[in-house]
Design an enzyme around this catalytic site. Structure first.
Site, PDB file in Angstrom:
ATOM      1  N   LYS A   1      48.890  61.800  59.433  1.00 44.48           N
ATOM      2  CA  LYS A   1      50.355  61.718  59.356  1.00 44.48           C
ATOM      3  C   LYS A   1      50.942  61.759  60.767  1.00 44.48           C
ATOM      4  CE  LYS A   1      51.044  64.109  54.911  1.00 44.48           C
ATOM      5  NZ  LYS A   1      51.692  63.002  54.199  1.00 44.48           N
TER       6      LYS A   1
ATOM      7  N   ARG B   1      46.190  63.128  44.313  1.00 43.33           N
ATOM      8  CA  ARG B   1      45.703  62.552  43.053  1.00 43.33           C
ATOM      9  C   ARG B   1      44.189  62.709  42.926  1.00 43.33           C
ATOM     10  NH1 ARG B   1      48.355  56.903  44.662  1.00 43.33           N
ATOM     11  NH2 ARG B   1      49.720  58.395  45.711  1.00 43.33           N
TER      12      ARG B   1
END
Ligand code: BES
Ligand code: MN
Ligand code: ZN
Length: 490
Positions: A267, A341
């Site tokens: 990120k 996920r």
């Protein structure tokens, strides 16, 4: 953990009101009528309360808000707050009044003169929820001060205290969630998190911790892949509350990424510190389990959290890696930053295999896209079952916790196609929150009623909310507790 404010319910003698120290709050209706205790305060202050409730300022105030008179004459108190609250206020309004009282109180001693108000317990709930601050890492003197207790003067202290007891249990669950979510990642490692959950054995929860070798044996490779670049070991913690009969439990599953750097798909630096809250889903599951245990809920609920840290490292998972889930489906990890996920897929599958739950709700700070779609006032709600979904939305509305149902459908599945594996872990920019939900649904059995809550926008916020200062909100603890109450204990 941060202790909730101590609140005592007791009766008060009219003659003692003048002597109350610290802060005093009274209630008046929008029309300006006062109960016996407030009338006494009006007399002591030579009519100041009456002047206020007949003023234009009062006229313009919202129900549930308060007006402060400083250094009231005729009283020992430092300040007097007059709350505008209808006699038959609903619970939402009563709790808002409580939050307004909490802000007036600060650390000082406070007496609320509630007399016979029918919502005194709910007022105390709003007061307790708002009286939170995360100050364990502050060393200045002010932050070290413990909050002085609040006294709520009511006509029937025992009855009100009994109404307030289960609400206090939920407050403690909310505070537990907020503390976990606010805690920085060098303190709340996967091991520290697991230890805090193990300590809940003392409350009567059955807590088991699955370590890496066991997770390996179970085949949880999508989960383990996320944590393989971290020094902190990946763990799954299972918390069981058996307050019901013999029936199968309801399952709650939380994403517990204690820090999300993005991994090799790193990120950008700006704002990365916010990813300390990426275990917010696991935090809510933990807070609900704590509340259920504290109020001895008559329901069977199992809470599971996948605790893992997403770090870049020589051993970290790479973009393009193909991993095998516990279910057996293979996943091409296109983006290591879509890790939530991968965590949930294995833990959700394990939850269903192990417990055959009557229903399952997972919570996760899953996508930035849900913040683009819904902002910070509503969580995204995705479901395969209208009945369960409607029941949840109703509970969330009753608790004033924003929740908005999002669409799902097989047409979105195309975006998850992979050249080399059964599916890719990302589906492109379009409908990013929905494709994430579609990914999760592949790990939900057809017969399992299921809800996915994307709480990326609501778990922690930059400005205060009705019931929390800025930072972790504890969103969802109240709604889920109510859902369980309505579904199994009603
Ligand atoms: N933890 C983030 C989502 C997130 C973003 C939570 C902002 C709270 C605030 C999640 O793991 C993530 O990085 N999601 C990616 C998915 C993308 C790579 C498909 C995102 O939303 O950018
Ligand atoms: Mn991520
Ligand atoms: Zn994440």
């Amino acid at each position: 953990m941060t202790s909730p404010l101590e609140i005592r319910f007791q009766s008060v003698e009219l003659d003692d009101i003048a002597l109350l120290e610290g802060r005093v709050t009274i209630l008046a209706t929008p029309e300006g009528s006062l109960d016996t205790l407030a009338r006494r305060v009006n007399r002591l202050t030579k009519g100041a309360v009456k002047r206020l409730v007949e003023s234009d300022a009062w006229e313009g105030m919202k129900d549930g808000s308060g007006h402060v008179l400083s250094m009231p004459v005729g009283m020992a108190a430092d300040a007097l707050q007059v709350i505008r609250l209808p006699k038959r206020a609903d619970i939402k309004l009563a709790r808002k009044a409580g939050a307004a009282i909490a802000k007036f109180k600060g650390h000082d001693a406070l007496t609320l003169l509630a007399a016979g108000h029918g919502r005194a317990a709910e007022i105390s709930y709003g007061l307790a929820l708002r009286a939170y601050s995360f100050s364990v890492h502050k060393t200045d003197e002010d932050s070290q001060k413990v909050m002085k207790p609040a006294v709520i003067a009511v006509n029937d202290p025992e009855a009100i205290a009994a109404q307030a007891a289960p609400l206090a249990a939920i407050t403690e669950g909310v505070f537990f969630t907020r503390d976990l979510t606010n805690e920085p990642a060098n303190v709340l490692t996967t091991e520290d998190f697991a230890a805090r959950l193990a300590a809940m054995q003392d409350l009567g929860l059955d807590v088991t911790i699955l370590d890496e070798p066991e997770l390996e044996k179970l085949g949880m490779r999508t989960l383990l892949g996320v944590g393989q670049g971290s020094r902190s070991p990946t763990k799954v913690v299972v918390m069981k509350w058996n307050g019901g009969g013999k029936e199968a439990p309801f399952a709650l599953v939380g994403k517990g990424v204690v820090f999300d750097t993005g991994g090799i798909s790193l990120k950008p630096a700006g704002g990365m510190e916010d990813m300390t809250m990426d275990m917010g889903g696991a935090g809510v599951v933990s807070g609900v389990m704590r509340a259920l245990a504290l109020r001895k809920a008559k329901a069977n609920v199992v809470g599971l959290v996948g605790l893992v840290e997403n770090m870049p490292d020589g051993n970290a998972q790479r973009p393009g890696d193909v991993v095998v889930s516990m279910k057996g489906d293979t996943v091409e990890v296109i983006n290591t930053d879509a890790e939530g996920r991968l965590v949930l897929a294995d833990v959700m599958w394990y939850a269903q295999e192990e417990f055959k739950p009557t229903g399952m709700i997972n919570l996760a700070t899953l996508t930035g896209a849900i913040i683009i779609g819904l902002g910070h006032h509503n969580a995204g709600v995705f479901s395969n079952n209208d009945d369960l979904c409607d029941a949840f939305l109703k509970a969330a509305d009753a608790e004033d916790e924003g929740a908005w149902r999002m669409p799902m459908g097989p047409k979105y599945d195309k975006q998850l196609e992979s050249r080399v594996a059964d599916m890719a872990n990302v589906g492109g920019r379009a409908a990013g929150s929905i494709t994430a939900a579609q990914f999760l649904q592949r790990f939900v059995k057809e017969e399992t009623p299921w809800i996915h809550l994307d709480i990326a926008g609501v778990a922690s916020v930059k400005s205060e909310t009705d019931f929390a200062p800025k930072g972790a909100t504890g969103w969802g603890v109240r709604a889920l507790d109510r859902l369980i109450r309505d579904k199994y204990e009603g």
